[in-house]
Design an enzyme around this catalytic site. Structure first.
Site, PDB file in Angstrom:
ATOM      1  N   LYS A  22       0.829  -1.215   0.000  1.00  0.00           N
ATOM      2  CA  LYS A  22       0.000   0.000   0.000  1.00  0.00           C
ATOM      3  C   LYS A  22       0.862   1.263   0.000  1.00  0.00           C
ATOM      4  O   LYS A  22       0.664   2.158  -0.805  1.00  0.00           O
ATOM      5  CB  LYS A  22      -0.899  -0.012   1.245  1.00  0.00           C
ATOM      6  N   ASN A  23       1.817   1.337   0.914  1.00  0.00           N
ATOM      7  CA  ASN A  23       2.570   2.583   1.053  1.00  0.00           C
ATOM      8  C   ASN A  23       3.496   2.848  -0.131  1.00  0.00           C
ATOM      9  O   ASN A  23       3.910   3.978  -0.355  1.00  0.00           O
ATOM     10  CB  ASN A  23       3.366   2.591   2.360  1.00  0.00           C
ATOM     11  N   CYS A 116      -4.893  12.622  12.758  1.00  0.00           N
ATOM     12  CA  CYS A 116      -5.506  11.330  12.528  1.00  0.00           C
ATOM     13  C   CYS A 116      -5.785  10.710  13.882  1.00  0.00           C
ATOM     14  O   CYS A 116      -5.538  11.326  14.911  1.00  0.00           O
ATOM     15  CB  CYS A 116      -4.633  10.450  11.673  1.00  0.00           C
ATOM     16  N   ARG A 121      -0.071  14.882  13.048  1.00  0.00           N
ATOM     17  CA  ARG A 121       1.066  14.437  12.240  1.00  0.00           C
ATOM     18  C   ARG A 121       1.421  15.589  11.317  1.00  0.00           C
ATOM     19  O   ARG A 121       0.851  15.731  10.245  1.00  0.00           O
ATOM     20  CB  ARG A 121       0.673  13.177  11.442  1.00  0.00           C
ATOM     21  N   ASP A 304       4.282   0.544  12.134  1.00  0.00           N
ATOM     22  CA  ASP A 304       3.075  -0.066  11.566  1.00  0.00           C
ATOM     23  C   ASP A 304       2.861  -1.512  12.028  1.00  0.00           C
ATOM     24  O   ASP A 304       1.855  -2.134  11.674  1.00  0.00           O
ATOM     25  CB  ASP A 304       3.122  -0.014  10.029  1.00  0.00           C
ATOM     26  N   ARG A 396      -8.729  -0.196   4.416  1.00  0.00           N
ATOM     27  CA  ARG A 396      -7.800   0.798   3.856  1.00  0.00           C
ATOM     28  C   ARG A 396      -6.487   0.133   3.457  1.00  0.00           C
ATOM     29  O   ARG A 396      -5.828   0.581   2.528  1.00  0.00           O
ATOM     30  CB  ARG A 396      -7.476   1.873   4.900  1.00  0.00           C
TER      31      ARG A 396
END
Ligand code: UD1
Length: 419
Positions: A22-23, A116, A121, A304, A396
């Protein structure tokens, strides 16, 4: 509205396919803005964050088509440099469009991404870096309005090796005039892949994967294609699912070199690993040992995976500690794990876990992506039925997580929420 219903107690066994990262994709997609034309990204995960980035690029006038796992991105039709607030608020990674829009079109209007679930952030490092490259920045109505005749290469020292700031600056510097040196740059594999994609587009970049990255700006870039690397966080989550259930699981494809810190900790707490170039097998007998981990930028232990590791330590008899040095507020999973019977005390940015006690199924609410993953892991070993609500968060960043877990023998299903 959907929820996940889990009946704990099954040991996971088998092989699970790992999706594209994803990132990585969230950085590669905006990078395509730098070179008008048709780009192709292969092995793209079908995730909510990817749809959001597609919506954002569409809103700028690009055309995005996801066919299976291939994303075809036509950036030649881009019409505006104004990014809609609603989309940027939804996903912080949307801020990645700032650097490429500014470098390619000399102007960009991108809203400040909101805070968030786990606290503020900031984006100050992105902004300071762009200013150093010669951008004029103004803040108006929550928007960053950026202009620059042509960005000029310079030396930038980041106060922290921010992933997002490094990505934005790499993209911007690729079309700047002259040479840019980014010191204390992020070394995450997703940033390395972004750099490789930019190189395929014609950018001149050296030092990827080290803390000093040099970019020799070029006049223009051309469209490119690339295969997205496997998602190291998804792979880690499945390895931890195997470990927490005392199972035996192979994740494939996976790049062990992207996961060294996690693999080292898994071995330390008693997992048996068999590592091959493209896959990792893990088996675990009995309970894990307690551990003390501190998150750090790559190649350190990833923030993460912090929440999932906290879940694993619930099984370790004794006292463990999990410190998040990247995001000190990233502990929304703790009160929910406590509802399953977890004994965790939060001391500043450290979760002190007293493990080895039985967990009992309950209704829990996920607050963010990795918190959801931690709740699912705990549910896999809790007695009875666990319901995880608000699972839009998990969608997500995990592609069909319940199907992949079912494939490994977990009793988990997605059901609609009536009330
Ligand atoms: C990326 C990842 C996210 C991961 C994080 C850290 C994406 C899309 N997201 O997020 O999953 O958790 O890296 O590995 O790739 N900071 C500042 N000023 C800035 C930028 C960052 O103070 O301008 C601070 C942040 O508040 C945080 C730390 O730096 O404490 C790390 O942030 P950063 O590396 O930028 O994370 P993201 O790129 O947002």
């Amino acid at each position: 509205m959907e929820k996940l219903v889990i009946y704990g107690g099954e040991r996971l066994r088998g092989r699970v396919p790992i999706s594209g990262a994803k990132n990585a994709v969230l950085a590669l997609m905006p990078a395509a803005i730098l070179a008008p034309g048709v780009h192709r990204l292969r092995n793209v995960p079908r995730l909510r964050d990817v749809w959001t980035m597609m919506e954002l690029l569409d809103a700028l006038g690009c055309r995005c088509r996801l066919e299976g796992n291939e994303l075809v991105l036509d950036t030649s039709t881009l019409q505006t440099v104004h990014a809609p607030q609603e989309l940027v608020r939804r996903m912080r990674a949307s801020f990645y469009v700032l650097g490429p829009l500014l470098a390619r079109y000399r102007r960009a209007e991108v809203p400040l991404p909101g805070g968030c679930a786990w606290g503020p952030r900031p984006v100050d490092l992105h902004l300071k870096g762009l200013q150093a490259l010669g951008a004029e920045l103004e803040l108006c109505d929550g928007y960053v309005c950026a202009t620059a005749e042509r960005l000029r290469g310079t030396e930038i020292v980041l106060d922290f090796p921010s992933v997002g700031a490094t990505g934005n600056l790499l993209m911007a510097a690729s079309l700047a005039h002259g040479r840019t040196v980014i010191r204390n740059a992020a070394q995450e594999p997703e940033i390395v892949q972004l750099g490789e994609f930019l190189r395929q587009m014609g950018a001149r970049i050296r030092g990827l994967g080290t803390s000093v990255v040099e970019v020799e700006g070029v006049e223009e870039l051309h469209p490119a294609s690339i295969e997205v690397i496997p998602d190291r966080i998804e792979a880690a989550t499945f390895l931890l699912a195997a470990a927490i259930t005392g199972g035996e699981v192979t994740v494939e494809p996976a790049r062990p070199e992207h996961l060294e810190a996690v693999l080292q900790q898994l071995e330390r707490v008693g997992a048996r690993l068999h590592v091959k170039p493209n896959c990792i097998e893990l088996s675990m007998e009995g309970a894990p040992l307690p551990s003390h981990i501190v998150t750090a930028p790559f190649p350190g232990f990833p923030t993460d995976v912090q929440a999932q590791w906290t879940a694993l330590m619930l099984r370790a008899p004794g006292v463990s500690s999990v410190t998040d040095a990247i995001y000190p507020d990233r502990f929304k999973h703790v009160p929910e794990l406590q509802r399953l019977g977890a004994q965790i005390e939060l001391q500043g940015n450290t979760a002190v876990v007293t493990g080895g006690r039985p967990l009992r199924g309950n209704r829990v609410v996920s607050s963010d992506l990795r918190a959801s993953a931690a709740l699912i892991l705990a549910g896999l070993v809790a007695e009875g039925r666990t319901e995880v609500l608000e699972i839009h968060h998990i969608d997500r960043g995990y592609e069909a997580i319940e199907r992949k877990l079912q494939q490994l023998g977990a009793r988990i299903e997605r059901v609609g929420v009536q009330d």
